[in-house]
Design a protein around this motif. Structure first.
Motif, PDB file in Angstrom:
ATOM      1  N   ILE A  26       0.868  -1.174   0.000  1.00  0.00           N
ATOM      2  CA  ILE A  26       0.000   0.000   0.000  1.00  0.00           C
ATOM      3  C   ILE A  26       0.909   1.230   0.000  1.00  0.00           C
ATOM      4  CG2 ILE A  26      -1.846   1.223   1.185  1.00  0.00           C
ATOM      5  CD1 ILE A  26      -2.637  -1.576   0.267  1.00  0.00           C
ATOM      6  N   THR A  29      -1.045   5.715   3.010  1.00  0.00           N
ATOM      7  CA  THR A  29      -1.956   5.264   4.054  1.00  0.00           C
ATOM      8  C   THR A  29      -2.218   6.392   5.040  1.00  0.00           C
ATOM      9  OG1 THR A  29      -1.061   3.028   3.897  1.00  0.00           O
ATOM     10  CG2 THR A  29      -2.322   3.553   5.868  1.00  0.00           C
ATOM     11  N   PHE A  47      -6.819   3.777   2.918  1.00  0.00           N
ATOM     12  CA  PHE A  47      -5.822   3.674   1.852  1.00  0.00           C
ATOM     13  C   PHE A  47      -6.520   3.468   0.512  1.00  0.00           C
ATOM     14  CE2 PHE A  47      -6.576  -0.447   3.739  1.00  0.00           C
ATOM     15  CZ  PHE A  47      -6.748  -1.299   2.658  1.00  0.00           C
TER      16      PHE A  47
END
Length: 404
Positions: A26, A29, A47
């Protein structure tokens, strides 16, 4: 008085791991840590992922995105070319591992980024998705999960009540049914309730630092809620099915009877038109779901002007007297005139013959009385004379039919 505070921070390049320890990178975030009286009570993560990564999350039910606990998309499907945003909350059991590392936002970010891949904080199994959404040109679309209605941290609190659980379940199923009526059924609801039961048990067993008796008491409350909901499930589903069946039966009638019609979007209403001997007008077939009623309207092609509404009121009063099926109505505000036929089918079924009788009785009455309405409005004919003319013509037609 409870004092709440929160810390908001951004973390770049955070990698999660699924149940097989496969990485899930990811890139951006947003983390929100919420405290109550200096005690960390929730950790939320927001996210964005691209279409390919979302499909993996969706297929593998990562972040506890289990199909049984998802709501329905609010405004159409997700688009492959736009990122999808996911908001999730941490399993309450793991909040303690964050407590000593949240003095500052920088320390928290560094702590999370330096965790080993086996750390439970980086496991998708320990995060519960709350919202999944996407911004599109036409607006936002997305769905909520059950955990948006009752977050896991609320279940872990000592003062969780049966009312809170019940309200969350009712709201979840209500919102689901509002947008997912064609797919909801008893099996689907049973699967969802079973999944809730399992999740409640896991969260309660791992988070409540109480005696086994206290945990059992909370689970008993949850069971009571399920039992109460189960008692009404059949009734709710039957109601949904009956509403769908009524509208389907009406659509089937107009299709088989070769009527052209359109369904009004978002409503259980069909719009059509009828050409009679004396004119053409619009008609509406409406299902009143809650009342289990079918109503059919013929809308007179001309409205009564303000200076003629008293005369038309007299006309329809005379016309309605003695009428067995249906009645004329006048809207004094705008002069709209319509003929209404209706039936209540609660505890029964709406059938093809019933629909046919109501529809054709309706249009026959409008066609029969339309010349009198026109005469009363445009021809300065007295209402009683207009009615007398219609009744005389009807008597002559009946006499001709008898002789033939």
């Amino acid at each position: 008085m409870d004092i709440h505070s929160s810390m908001n921070l951004q973390i770049r390049n955070l990698t999660f791991y699924d149940r097989t320890h496969s990485p899930l990178p990811i890139h951006t975030t947003n983390l929100i840590l919420t405290k109550q009286d200096n005690t960390l009570i929730e950790c939320r993560l927001t996210f964005q992922v691209n279409w390919q990564l979302y499909r993996r999350i969706d297929t593998e039910a990562l972040f506890n995105l289990k199909p049984e606990l998802r709501g329905s998309l609010s405004k159409g499907d997700f688009q492959p070319e736009v990122n999808i945003e996911i908001e999730a909350t941490l399993q309450p059991e793991l909040l303690s591992s964050l407590t000593e590392n949240i003095t500052t936002a920088e320390q928290t970010a560094a702590y999370l980024q330096n965790l080993s891949q086996n750390h439970p904080l980086l496991s998708t199994e320990n995060w519960f998705a709350l919202h999944v959404k996407q911004q599109q040109e036409s607006g936002e679309t997305g769905y909520r999960t059950f955990w948006a209605y009752l977050p896991p941290h609320a279940i872990s609190q000592e003062n969780i009540s049966q009312e809170q659980i019940s309200a969350a379940m009712v709201n979840f199923f209500k919102d689901w049914a509002d947008t997912n009526l064609s797919e909801i059924n008893q099996d689907v609801m049973a699967e969802s309730i079973n999944e809730m039961t399992k999740s409640f048990s896991e969260i309660a067993d791992t988070n409540l630092e109480e005696t086994q008796d206290a945990i059992s008491e909370i689970m008993a409350e949850i069971t009571n809620v399920f039992e109460e909901l189960a008692e009404t499930t059949n009734e709710v589903i039957t109601q949904f099915d009956r509403n769908i069946n009524m509208l389907e039966e009406i659509i089937l009638f107009f299709t088989k009877d070769d009527w052209s019609f359109t369904k009004i979007q978002g409503e259980s209403v069909l719009q059509t038109a009828f050409q009679g001997k004396n004119g053409k007008w619009n008609c509406y077939a409406k299902v009143r779901e809650e009342q289990q009623q079918f109503v059919f309207y013929s809308i007179c092609p001309i409205n009564a002007p303000e200076n003629k509404r008293l005369a038309i009121a007299e006309f329809i009063t005379r016309a309605n007297y003695g009428t067995i099926i249906g009645n004329f109505e006048l809207d004094y505000t705008d002069g709209e005139i319509r003929y209404k036929t209706s039936i209540d089918v609660e505890g029964s079924n709406l059938t093809f013959p019933l629909i046919k009788q109501l529809v054709y009785t309706n249009v026959t009455m409008m066609d029969e009385y339309l010349p009198g309405i026109v005469a009363a409005i445009d021809g300065d004919v007295e209402p009683k004379d207009a009615i007398r003319s219609i009744e005389q013509r009807e008597a002559n037609d009946n006499a001709d039919s008898s002789r033939s």
